[in-house]
Scaffold this motif. Structure first.
Motif, PDB file in Angstrom:
ATOM      1  N   MET A  27       0.752  -1.121  -0.025  1.00  7.50           N
ATOM      2  CA  MET A  27       0.111   0.078  -0.035  1.00  7.50           C
ATOM      3  C   MET A  27       0.866   1.263  -0.004  1.00  7.50           C
ATOM      4  O   MET A  27       0.662   2.434  -0.773  1.00  7.50           O
ATOM      5  N   THR A  28       2.012   1.320   0.744  1.00  5.85           N
ATOM      6  CA  THR A  28       2.831   2.196   0.856  1.00  5.85           C
ATOM      7  C   THR A  28       3.493   2.825  -0.779  1.00  5.85           C
ATOM      8  O   THR A  28       3.404   3.677  -1.050  1.00  5.85           O
ATOM      9  N   ALA A  29       4.017   1.625  -1.212  1.00  4.98           N
ATOM     10  CA  ALA A  29       4.392   1.887  -2.430  1.00  4.98           C
ATOM     11  C   ALA A  29       3.371   2.395  -3.730  1.00  4.98           C
ATOM     12  O   ALA A  29       3.690   3.219  -4.603  1.00  4.98           O
ATOM     13  N   ALA A  30       2.187   1.732  -3.516  1.00  9.52           N
ATOM     14  CA  ALA A  30       1.055   2.255  -4.623  1.00  9.52           C
ATOM     15  C   ALA A  30       0.773   3.656  -4.221  1.00  9.52           C
ATOM     16  O   ALA A  30       0.434   4.343  -5.077  1.00  9.52           O
ATOM     17  N   LEU A  31       0.688   4.079  -2.815  1.00  7.65           N
ATOM     18  CA  LEU A  31       0.530   5.385  -2.614  1.00  7.65           C
ATOM     19  C   LEU A  31       1.515   6.444  -3.246  1.00  7.65           C
ATOM     20  O   LEU A  31       1.322   7.579  -3.460  1.00  7.65           O
ATOM     21  N   MET A  32       2.964   6.105  -3.054  1.00  6.97           N
ATOM     22  CA  MET A  32       3.826   6.859  -3.388  1.00  6.97           C
ATOM     23  C   MET A  32       3.796   6.895  -5.036  1.00  6.97           C
ATOM     24  O   MET A  32       4.328   7.888  -5.473  1.00  6.97           O
ATOM     25  N   LEU A  33       3.237   5.955  -5.736  1.00  4.07           N
ATOM     26  CA  LEU A  33       3.120   5.917  -7.128  1.00  4.07           C
ATOM     27  C   LEU A  33       1.856   6.684  -7.531  1.00  4.07           C
ATOM     28  O   LEU A  33       1.321   6.643  -8.921  1.00  4.07           O
ATOM     29  N   GLY A  34       1.127   7.221  -6.683  1.00  2.51           N
ATOM     30  CA  GLY A  34      -0.167   8.066  -6.989  1.00  2.51           C
ATOM     31  C   GLY A  34      -1.399   7.462  -7.212  1.00  2.51           C
ATOM     32  O   GLY A  34      -2.484   7.783  -7.662  1.00  2.51           O
ATOM     33  N   MET A  35      -1.542   6.239  -6.481  1.00  6.66           N
ATOM     34  CA  MET A  35      -2.694   5.474  -6.397  1.00  6.66           C
ATOM     35  C   MET A  35      -3.696   6.378  -5.115  1.00  6.66           C
ATOM     36  O   MET A  35      -3.169   6.715  -4.234  1.00  6.66           O
ATOM     37  N   SER A  36      -4.909   5.911  -5.324  1.00  6.30           N
ATOM     38  CA  SER A  36      -5.717   6.360  -4.250  1.00  6.30           C
ATOM     39  C   SER A  36      -5.706   5.298  -2.843  1.00  6.30           C
ATOM     40  O   SER A  36      -5.291   4.210  -3.220  1.00  6.30           O
ATOM     41  N   ARG A  37      -6.080   5.846  -1.719  1.00  5.45           N
ATOM     42  CA  ARG A  37      -6.233   4.678  -0.625  1.00  5.45           C
ATOM     43  C   ARG A  37      -6.841   3.235  -1.289  1.00  5.45           C
ATOM     44  O   ARG A  37      -6.398   2.449  -0.768  1.00  5.45           O
TER      45      ARG A  37
END
Length: 266
Positions: free
Chosen positions: A171-181
Motif C-alpha cells: 500500500m505504501t508503494a502504491a500510494l507513493m506511485l499516485g494511487m488512491s487509498r
C-alpha cells in the motif's frame, strides 16, 4: 491446543493479514508473550487457508472477470483492463517469489528477533504515514502500468522481513506511485492471493511425510475463524479507509514497535 489458543491465533491471523500492521510480527510474538507451545505447521496452513478463502470470496466477481478476460486474450481477443490487472498481479508477485526462494532460510534463522520486528514496525510504519500524508493520488488498480507493478512487487519482497507487513509495504508503494487509498488497498489484497497460495503450499509440502497427528477439529475451527475475521477486516477496512486514512495504523505500529524494543531490550 486448547480453544483459547485456537481462537486467539485465528483472530490474530485473520485480522492482521490484511491490515498494514504485520501479521508475521503478531503471530511470532503471540507464543513468546503467552508461553504457548508452537501451534505447528498444520494449524498454520489452516489459518492461511481461511484467509485465502476470505479474500477470494470477497473479490470473487473481480477474479472471475479477470479470469474470463485472460481467457479471451489468449484466444486473440482484445486485452482489456481486467486482463491487464491480472497480468500486473502476476508480475508484482515475481520479486517476492525470487527473493523468498533465495533468502527463505536466512529470514527464518536470523530475522525473527523482537529487535528486527520492532525496528521494522516503526520504520515502515513511518514510511506508510508519509506516503498517505504527502503522496496520495487518485489512480485505481485498473490504471497501473508495468513499471508500477514492478515497483510494488519489489516493495512486496521487503515484507519477508518480519514486522514490515506485506499489505502495509505494498500500500505504501502504491500510494507513493499516485494511487488512491482504495486502489492501493484493493491491489494489495489481490496481490495477497498468489502470495498466500505459495506460502501455504510450501508449508503444506513440509507436512508431507511428517508422522505427527493432526487435530482436525482445531484446523477446521481455525480456518473458519480466520476466514470470517479476515472477510470482516477487508470489508470494514475498505469501507472506512477513505475517511480515516492510514494514520491510526501508523500510530499503532510506532507504539507497538517502541513497546517491543522496551520490553525485550530495555
Amino acid at each position: 491446543m486448547d480453544w483459547l489458543q485456537i481462537v486467539v491465533l485465528a483472530l490474530v491471523q485473520g485480522v492482521s493479514e490484511f491490515l498494514p500492521v504485520s501479521s508475521s510480527a503478531h503471530l511470532i510474538l503471540v507464543p513468546v508473550l503467552t508461553e504457548w507451545q508452537d501451534q505447528g505447521l498444520a494449524f498454520d496452513v489452516a489459518l492461511h487457508l481461511g484467509s485465502l478463502m476470505a479474500v477470494v470470496i470477497y473479490f470473487r466477481r473481480e477474479l472471475w472477470q479477470m479470469m474470463t478476460s485472460c481467457m479471451a486474450a489468449v484466444k486473440g481477443q482484445r486485452v482489456d483492463h481486467d486482463a491487464r490487472l491480472a497480468g500486473w498481479v502476476v508480475i508484482a508477485t515475481l520479486p517476492v517469489c525470487i527473493v523468498g526462494f533465495l533468502l527463505r532460510d536466512v529470514v527464518a534463522d536470523y530475522m525473527r528477533s523482537p529487535l528486527i520486528i520492532g525496528v521494522s514496525l516503526i520504520v515502515f510504519g513511518l514510511w506508510l504515514g508519509y506516503a498517505d500524508w504527502r503522496k496520495r493520488g487518485t489512480r485505481s488498480e485498473y490504471q497501473l502500468t508495468l513499471n508500477d507493478a514492478l515497483l510494488i512487487g519489489g516493495a512486496q519482497a521487503l515484507a519477508l522481513i518480519p514486522g514490515t507487513s506485506r499489505s502495509g509495504v505494498t500500500m505504501t508503494a502504491a500510494l507513493m506511485l499516485g494511487m488512491s487509498r482504495e486502489g492501493a488497498a484493493r491491489f494489495s489484497f489481490l496481490l495477497s492471493i498468489p502470495v498466500i497460495v505459495l506460502a501455504g503450499g510450501l508449508e503444506a509440502l513440509e507436512l508431507i511425510g511428517q508422522p505427527n497427528p493432526v487435530d482436525a477439529w482445531a484446523m477446521v475451527a481455525g480456518a473458519l475463524l480466520s476466514g470470517v475475521s479476515a472477510y470482516a477486516c477487508i470489508h470494514f477496512f475498505l469501507a472506512l479507509i477513505k475517511r480515516m486514512g492510514m494514520q491510526p495504523f501508523v500510530l499503532y505500529r510506532v507504539l507497538f514497535g517502541i513497546w517491543l524494543l522496551w520490553f525485550f531490550h530495555g
